[in-house]
Write an enzyme that holds these catalytic residues in place. Sequence first.
Site, PDB file in Angstrom:
ATOM      1  N   GLU A   1       0.824  -1.210   0.000  1.00 50.21           N
ATOM      2  CA  GLU A   1       0.000   0.000   0.000  1.00 50.21           C
ATOM      3  C   GLU A   1       0.860   1.262   0.000  1.00 50.21           C
ATOM      4  OE1 GLU A   1      -2.661   0.021   3.285  1.00 50.21           O
ATOM      5  OE2 GLU A   1      -3.477  -1.948   2.804  1.00 50.21           O
TER       6      GLU A   1
ATOM      7  N   CYS B   1       4.330  -7.464   8.153  1.00 51.09           N
ATOM      8  CA  CYS B   1       5.237  -6.980   9.197  1.00 51.09           C
ATOM      9  C   CYS B   1       5.368  -8.034  10.281  1.00 51.09           C
ATOM     10  CB  CYS B   1       4.710  -5.676   9.802  1.00 51.09           C
ATOM     11  SG  CYS B   1       5.848  -4.979  11.026  1.00 51.09           S
TER      12      CYS B   1
ATOM     13  N   CYS C   1      -2.547  -3.107  14.859  1.00 53.96           N
ATOM     14  CA  CYS C   1      -2.181  -2.789  13.475  1.00 53.96           C
ATOM     15  C   CYS C   1      -2.579  -3.896  12.500  1.00 53.96           C
ATOM     16  CB  CYS C   1      -0.680  -2.556  13.420  1.00 53.96           C
ATOM     17  SG  CYS C   1      -0.061  -2.332  11.756  1.00 53.96           S
TER      18      CYS C   1
ATOM     19  N   CYS D   1      -3.084   1.491   8.238  1.00 57.26           N
ATOM     20  CA  CYS D   1      -2.130   0.818   7.375  1.00 57.26           C
ATOM     21  C   CYS D   1      -2.364  -0.690   7.281  1.00 57.26           C
ATOM     22  CB  CYS D   1      -0.755   1.097   7.940  1.00 57.26           C
ATOM     23  SG  CYS D   1       0.489   0.252   7.069  1.00 57.26           S
TER      24      CYS D   1
ATOM     25  N   CYS E   1       2.867   8.421   1.774  1.00 62.70           N
ATOM     26  CA  CYS E   1       3.246   7.442   2.794  1.00 62.70           C
ATOM     27  C   CYS E   1       3.619   6.138   2.084  1.00 62.70           C
ATOM     28  CB  CYS E   1       2.059   7.249   3.739  1.00 62.70           C
ATOM     29  SG  CYS E   1       2.354   6.024   4.995  1.00 62.70           S
TER      30      CYS E   1
HETATM   31  S1  SF4 Z   1       2.639  -0.579  13.650  1.00 64.33           S
HETATM   32 FE1  SF4 Z   1       2.205  -2.265  12.235  1.00 64.33          FE
HETATM   33  S2  SF4 Z   1       3.617  -1.976  10.531  1.00 64.33           S
HETATM   34 FE2  SF4 Z   1       4.391  -0.736  12.244  1.00 64.33          FE
HETATM   35  S3  SF4 Z   1       5.845  -2.092  13.326  1.00 64.33           S
HETATM   36 FE3  SF4 Z   1       3.850  -2.368  14.326  1.00 64.33          FE
HETATM   37  S4  SF4 Z   1       2.928  -4.156  13.272  1.00 64.33           S
HETATM   38 FE4  SF4 Z   1       4.607  -3.379  11.973  1.00 64.33          FE
END
Ligand code: SF4
Length: 386
Positions: free
Chosen positions: A97, A125, A132, A356, A118
């Site tokens: 994204e 991740c 998240c 995100c 962004c």
């Molecule tokens: S906020 Fe989301 S993208 Fe960022 S480090 Fe944590 S899990 Fe990973």
Amino acid sequence: MAEPAPSRPILFGETHDSLSTRLAEAGEPAFRARQILDWVYKKRVADANAMSNLPARLRAWLGETYDLAPARLVLTKTSSDVTDKLLLELHDGALIETVVIRAPMLGVGSERSRKTICISTQVGCAYGCRFCASGLAGWKRDLAAGEIVAQLLAVCRLEDPRTERAREELASFDNIVVMGMGEPLANYDNLLRALTIVNADWGLHFGARRITISTSGLAPQIHQLAAEPLGFRLAVSLHGATDEVRAQIMPINRKYPLAELLPAVRAFSDKHGRMITLEFILIAGVNDAFEQARALAAIARDLHAHVNLIPYNTVEGLPWRRPDEARQDAFADILHRAGVSATLRREKGHDIAAACGQLRLQTETARADAKARQITQSVGAKGEGH
Ligand code: SF4
């Protein structure tokens, strides 16, 4: 760290030096590197055949040697609050994204808005922050430097397909934030290579001070970043002002607790003389207690940091919710009264799953459902034959 394995190297991942070396190996003069990079970054041409001042054999070599289209736009979503979200597909089918956020610039006229892009640095991740969407399906791979740069070029083409206008559009970008999918500092070498290309005069020529790297708090890499010559801006996702609260929602805090993270942030700030931003997502009943606000104020004052308060953006499948507006305001007031520079941001892009990783997750789920339906139908068809 796993590396992507594109069939051909990505042209956008080459620096002036590395491209010169490749050209020399192919028997071409070094000055061709600058010509090629001018086509790519100044004229925004992605088709080797259109690079008219190159000899035909070099145009053919470029097309055969390099991947010039590493990111295919599969979906664009525009939100009512002028946030655009791009879903890009990479050579191996992975989805990433990229988001364009426009904020009106007061007093400059309605024509002009501040534009922030962004960008993502990983597919998925590994850090598993509890709030998240990017971490929900885990980490798949790091992005190559060329895939990071390709996101910016994709945005330029989205703005206006005509090359000349696209050049103006990029010139009008105000900021780049490395805050999309993934932990940027966990893909350190590719990130730095990409940002070197973005910053270089032969590249996108975009000032380092308009680029913010946002991390969940990888203390050793923050020290490493502090030692880099380019003075990027740094944002740290704090989201908890004590180890107890932070560790509940950010597993990284167990590895790098505040006693390790905060000195690293201070070292960065001392080296580059920049105000750091502390990001703090407000989640009802998790980190919105007034004691948290007071502890956050103490940290921010000590680091001379700016605090960005972000009311939580609901993620499908996760139980959290944002505190009501009165609570958000009271939390911000505690910071202001303590003399801390703080902004309470009303989240942009709420209606396009701007938190995100959500758009990617929704698309992957839809693709998996479609695949499952296909399998079921084919099994059903076979079943009928039995
Ligand atoms: S906020 Fe989301 S993208 Fe960022 S480090 Fe944590 S899990 Fe990973």
